[in-house]
Design a protein around this motif. Structure first.
Motif, short mmCIF file in Angstrom:
data_model
loop_
_atom_site.label_atom_id
_atom_site.label_comp_id
_atom_site.label_asym_id
_atom_site.label_seq_id
_atom_site.Cartn_x
_atom_site.Cartn_y
_atom_site.Cartn_z
N THR A 187 0.76 -1.26 -0.09
CA THR A 187 0.10 -0.07 0.09
C THR A 187 0.99 1.14 0.30
O THR A 187 0.40 2.21 -0.57
CB THR A 187 -0.88 0.01 1.34
N TYR A 229 -10.17 3.43 -4.62
CA TYR A 229 -9.33 2.83 -3.49
C TYR A 229 -8.21 3.57 -3.10
O TYR A 229 -7.72 3.70 -2.02
CB TYR A 229 -8.71 1.49 -4.25
N TRP A 272 -5.33 -1.04 -13.57
CA TRP A 272 -5.61 -1.43 -11.85
C TRP A 272 -7.09 -2.03 -12.23
O TRP A 272 -7.36 -3.16 -11.28
CB TRP A 272 -6.07 0.00 -11.37
N GLU A 278 -6.91 -6.07 -13.32
CA GLU A 278 -5.77 -7.04 -12.55
C GLU A 278 -5.85 -8.36 -12.72
O GLU A 278 -5.07 -8.93 -13.01
CB GLU A 278 -5.56 -6.39 -11.10
N SER A 296 -9.79 -4.87 -3.76
CA SER A 296 -8.98 -4.61 -4.89
C SER A 296 -9.41 -3.23 -5.37
O SER A 296 -10.52 -2.71 -5.07
CB SER A 296 -9.12 -5.46 -6.23
N ASN A 331 -8.19 -1.78 4.34
CA ASN A 331 -7.93 -3.04 3.65
C ASN A 331 -6.96 -3.91 4.21
O ASN A 331 -6.85 -5.05 4.58
CB ASN A 331 -7.58 -2.60 2.26
N SER A 367 -12.79 -3.79 -7.21
CA SER A 367 -14.10 -4.22 -6.34
C SER A 367 -14.59 -2.88 -5.38
O SER A 367 -15.63 -2.63 -5.18
CB SER A 367 -13.93 -5.44 -5.35
N GLN A 409 -7.08 -7.48 5.94
CA GLN A 409 -6.37 -8.69 5.47
C GLN A 409 -5.47 -9.14 6.76
O GLN A 409 -5.15 -10.53 6.82
CB GLN A 409 -5.31 -8.18 4.41
N HIS A 459 0.60 -6.48 -10.12
CA HIS A 459 0.29 -5.99 -8.80
C HIS A 459 0.13 -4.52 -9.00
O HIS A 459 0.75 -3.87 -9.56
CB HIS A 459 1.44 -6.40 -7.80
N PRO A 460 -1.10 -3.96 -8.40
CA PRO A 460 -1.20 -2.61 -8.53
C PRO A 460 -0.21 -1.75 -8.09
O PRO A 460 0.09 -0.55 -8.76
CB PRO A 460 -2.74 -2.25 -7.63
#
Length: 498
Positions: A104, A203, A299, A302, A225, A213, A228, A217, A308-309
């Motif tokens: 992140t 996001y 993004w 994915e 994501s 997020n 989403s 996790q 990976h973003p």
């Protein structure tokens, strides 16, 4: 966003809260170690709260008090709290160090490099000028500005950055509309209000989203994501932002003023802008637009390519800062990155992880949940309403949006399963509701920035109170309606079996 220190709270409030803090710490220590923790010589109890959980709650409570009432910088408090947890052995030093390398953090770093190119190229101002010249009435101008502001949530990964990016556009509009002061005041309220409400669209719209997020996790629960989050957040952002525009026009622009025709030309805007607003796109502007579009496309897709973003953001950021084809130099782009925010995120991720893994969040949830466990649909609905209302009001005591998520989300996801609410949905609802922070000029950086624009009259504190009296319940109601009606239809059920 944790960008600067705040003024201290009222002495009486700080004194009362300090006493409550001491009582809370005493209760936690007794729950973990027995009365011997407070009165030496008293036998210890076998409480359900682990020792590490007790230490975590004590440190966290002190951090919250400092965030609320002290003038110490938010990032300093968060780093100090994380360091204390490491020194006490609650988390390992590697946990704190690794948090700086979380995906992140790299995702935000890459996104800020992209945003620096967009800002330096003048692309945002040019697009805004093109949008507002289509307005023929105050209502059209407000909604066109709203649509453009929502779009900026995908260009700049911070509400304070978006406020700084769009401020020149507002200043230009204020100059063009200087003979219509009521409309200028409405636009001054509209710009920061929509920036805050529309952050939930992306996001990357606020650091709080990434913290939410990561905490999910860390608790082994489903997260989000980019795609989403977009699916659940964008419809809410669009509706809330345009509803806010309607509300501001109704409250601050007289009816006869709203009926008067309006005409803003590119020439009018150009008189108040430093970069060309017409003709072919400059090279940097075209490249910036292409890279923003490419990043968003990658993004959102994915699952198809597996990139990976964070790697997408970093790669696009490097292209944006390339010496030959970029729109801004890497040195200048890195200077624009809010490193304090990234450090704050790393520290609060450590705090949130400690709350979850030490057992503190589960214990606190058990103590506060009480008889609500297993009481059915009514309890679940009541819990969701309480989460949304608390998250909406939390900005009055914790000004940092990221800090609010670090405080609320671990407790919310620990409480949610016991009352039959999906932790993921509850976390999304809490984070979305926390996007309302409009009551005071100190409640959020965009509100502060637009309240004091040199040479341009904007709004007074009384205007914010008047707007918030209507906007706060409207915002909370929209979050509840989306959580209960739309999100389940999009694949995010809220009510589940306890």
């Amino acid at each position: 966003m944790p960008i600067s220190a705040r003024e201290p709270g009222l002495p009486l409030a700080a004194w009362v809260s300090g006493v409550l803090l001491l009582l809370f710490v005493a209760w936690v220590l007794v729950s973990a170690f027995g009365a011997g923790a407070i009165l030496p010589g008293t036998p210890a109890l076998q409480g359900a709260l682990p020792a590490q959980g007790a230490l975590t709650l004590c440190v966290f409570a002190i951090a919250i008090w400092l965030w609320m009432f002290s003038s110490v910088d938010d990032t300093y408090v968060a780093l100090g709290a994380a360091t204390a947890l490491v020194m006490m052995g609650v988390v390992r030093d590697s946990d704190l160090f690794v948090s700086l390398g979380e995906d992140t953090v790299w995702l935000l770093l890459g996104a800020f490099l992209i945003a620096a190119g967009v800002s330096a190229s003048g692309l945002a101002t040019r697009v805004a000028a093109f949008v507002v010249t289509g307005a023929r009435s105050p209502a059209q101008l407000a909604h066109l500005c709203t649509a453009a502001l929502v779009a900026t949530a995908f260009m700049v990964p911070a509400t304070s950055g978006r406020a700084a990016l769009t401020l020149p556009v507002f200043v230009a509009l204020a100059g063009v509309l200087s003979d219509r002061p009521a409309l200028v005041r409405a636009l001054a309220l509209l710009f920061p209000s929509v920036i805050l409400l529309s952050a939930v669209a992306s996001y990357l719209g606020a650091g709080a989203h990434l913290i939410t997020n990561q905490i999910l996790q860390a608790a082994d629960m489903p997260g989000f994501s980019f795609a989403s989050w977009l699916k659940f957040g964008l419809p809410l952002a669009v509706l809330a932002s345009h509803a806010c525009a309607v509300l501001i026009l109704w409250l601050f622009v007289p009816q006869d003023e709203r009926r008067q025709p309006l005409r803003v030309t590119v020439a009018d805007m150009q008189a108040h802008a430093d970069t060309p607003l017409s003709g072919p796109l400059l090279k940097g502007q075209g490249r910036a637009a292409s890279l923003v579009g490419l990043a968003m496309l990658l993004w959102c897709t994915e699952p198809l390519h597996g990139l990976h973003p964070a790697m997408v953001a970093l790669a696009c950021g490097l292209v944006m800062t390339h010496p030959t084809v970029g729109a801004v130099s890497l040195t200048k782009a890195l200077k624009s990155v809010p490193w304090s925010l990234l450090m704050f995120m790393a520290a609060t991720l450590t705090l949130g992880t400690a709350l979850v893994k030490s057992g503190a969040a589960d214990w606190l949830a058990a103590q506060t949940l009480g008889q609500l466990r297993g009481t059915g649909r009514l309890a679940a609905l009541g819990f969701l309403v309480a989460v949304v209302l608390l998250s909406t009001a939390a900005h009055l005591v914790i000004q940092s949006r990221s800090a609010r998520s670090a405080v609320l989300i671990p407790i919310v996801i620990a409480l949610a399963p016991g009352v039959g609410v999906s932790p993921t949905a509850a976390a999304m609802a809490s984070t979305a509701a926390a996007g309302f922070c409009h009551t005071l000029t100190s409640s959020a950086k965009p509100m502060t920035l637009y309240a004091h624009v040199s040479g341009t009259p904007t709004y007074a504190p009384a205007d914010l109170l008047r707007m918030s009296a209507w906007l706060a319940p409207l915002s909370a109601l929209l979050v509840l309606l989306f959580a209960l009606l739309l999100w389940p239809a999009l694949g995010l059920p809220v009510l589940v079996a306890p």
